[in-house]
Design a protein around this motif. Structure first.
Motif, PDB file in Angstrom:
ATOM      1  N   ILE A   1       0.075   9.511   2.508  1.00  0.00           N
ATOM      2  CA  ILE A   1       1.055   8.751   1.728  1.00  0.00           C
ATOM      3  C   ILE A   1       2.037   8.073   2.680  1.00  0.00           C
ATOM      4  CG2 ILE A   1       2.914   8.923   0.043  1.00  0.00           C
ATOM      5  CD1 ILE A   1       1.335  11.245  -1.226  1.00  0.00           C
ATOM      6  N   ILE A   2       2.247   6.775   2.460  1.00  0.00           N
ATOM      7  CA  ILE A   2       3.136   5.987   3.317  1.00  0.00           C
ATOM      8  C   ILE A   2       4.532   5.986   2.708  1.00  0.00           C
ATOM      9  CG2 ILE A   2       3.558   3.706   4.290  1.00  0.00           C
ATOM     10  CD1 ILE A   2       0.519   3.186   3.931  1.00  0.00           C
ATOM     11  N   PRO A   3       5.562   6.414   3.453  1.00  0.00           N
ATOM     12  CA  PRO A   3       6.934   6.389   2.912  1.00  0.00           C
ATOM     13  C   PRO A   3       7.430   4.948   2.771  1.00  0.00           C
ATOM     14  CG  PRO A   3       6.956   7.092   5.198  1.00  0.00           C
ATOM     15  CD  PRO A   3       5.512   6.974   4.791  1.00  0.00           C
TER      16      PRO A   3
ATOM     17  N   GLU B   1       0.841  -1.199   0.000  1.00  0.00           N
ATOM     18  CA  GLU B   1       0.000   0.000   0.000  1.00  0.00           C
ATOM     19  C   GLU B   1       0.876   1.249   0.000  1.00  0.00           C
ATOM     20  OE1 GLU B   1      -3.417   0.129  -0.060  1.00  0.00           O
ATOM     21  OE2 GLU B   1      -3.392  -2.038  -0.311  1.00  0.00           O
ATOM     22  N   THR B   2       0.522   2.221  -0.838  1.00  0.00           N
ATOM     23  CA  THR B   2       1.281   3.466  -0.889  1.00  0.00           C
ATOM     24  C   THR B   2       0.541   4.617  -0.211  1.00  0.00           C
ATOM     25  OG1 THR B   2       0.323   3.998  -3.042  1.00  0.00           O
ATOM     26  CG2 THR B   2       2.446   2.848  -3.036  1.00  0.00           C
ATOM     27  N   LYS B   3      -0.753   4.395   0.084  1.00  0.00           N
ATOM     28  CA  LYS B   3      -1.566   5.445   0.673  1.00  0.00           C
ATOM     29  C   LYS B   3      -2.584   4.816   1.623  1.00  0.00           C
ATOM     30  CE  LYS B   3      -2.977   8.384  -2.504  1.00  0.00           C
ATOM     31  NZ  LYS B   3      -3.787   9.185  -3.428  1.00  0.00           N
TER      32      LYS B   3
ATOM     33  N   LYS C   1       6.386   1.074   4.856  1.00  0.00           N
ATOM     34  CA  LYS C   1       5.478   0.138   4.188  1.00  0.00           C
ATOM     35  C   LYS C   1       5.618  -1.253   4.783  1.00  0.00           C
ATOM     36  CE  LYS C   1       5.325   2.499  -0.214  1.00  0.00           C
ATOM     37  NZ  LYS C   1       5.712   2.490  -1.604  1.00  0.00           N
ATOM     38  N   GLU C   2       4.476  -1.910   4.957  1.00  0.00           N
ATOM     39  CA  GLU C   2       4.476  -3.274   5.463  1.00  0.00           C
ATOM     40  C   GLU C   2       4.469  -4.245   4.303  1.00  0.00           C
ATOM     41  OE1 GLU C   2       1.843  -4.430   8.513  1.00  0.00           O
ATOM     42  OE2 GLU C   2       1.885  -2.492   9.478  1.00  0.00           O
TER      43      GLU C   2
END
Length: 92
Positions: free
Chosen positions: A29-31, A21-23, A35-36
């Motif tokens: 917004i996930i840096p 997932e990027t958002k 991110k998992e």
């Protein structure tokens, strides 16, 4: 679906994980560092199963698997996981 020249042995499956997932749902917004690892993906190839245990999974199944399941593999620029059928938690 991607055609890969990797044939898992015995009760192993080749999974192409979904992209991370990027958002978030709220739009944040996930840096890259936060991110998992995805825990779902698509089965690309399956082994023949064990002597007394036929495979329940088939090519094209969408599956959920454990966070630390499988062995990461990079092949022709794509990332895959090879794991045992027992590492798959559910078909979705």
């Amino acid at each position: 679906m991607v055609e890969v020249k990797i044939n898992p042995l015995a009760d192993r499956v080749l999974v192409q994980p979904d992209p991370a997932e990027t958002k978030t749902t709220s739009g944040i917004i996930i840096p890259d560092t936060a991110k998992e690892k995805p825990q779902k993906g698509t089965i690309i190839a399956v082994g023949k199963g064990k002597k007394d245990e036929p495979m329940n999974l088939k090519k094209g199944d969408r599956v959920l698997y454990g966070k630390y399941s499988g062995t990461e593999l990079k092949w022709e620029g794509e990332e895959y996981l090879i794991m045992r059928e027992s590492d798959v938690i559910a078909i979705i």
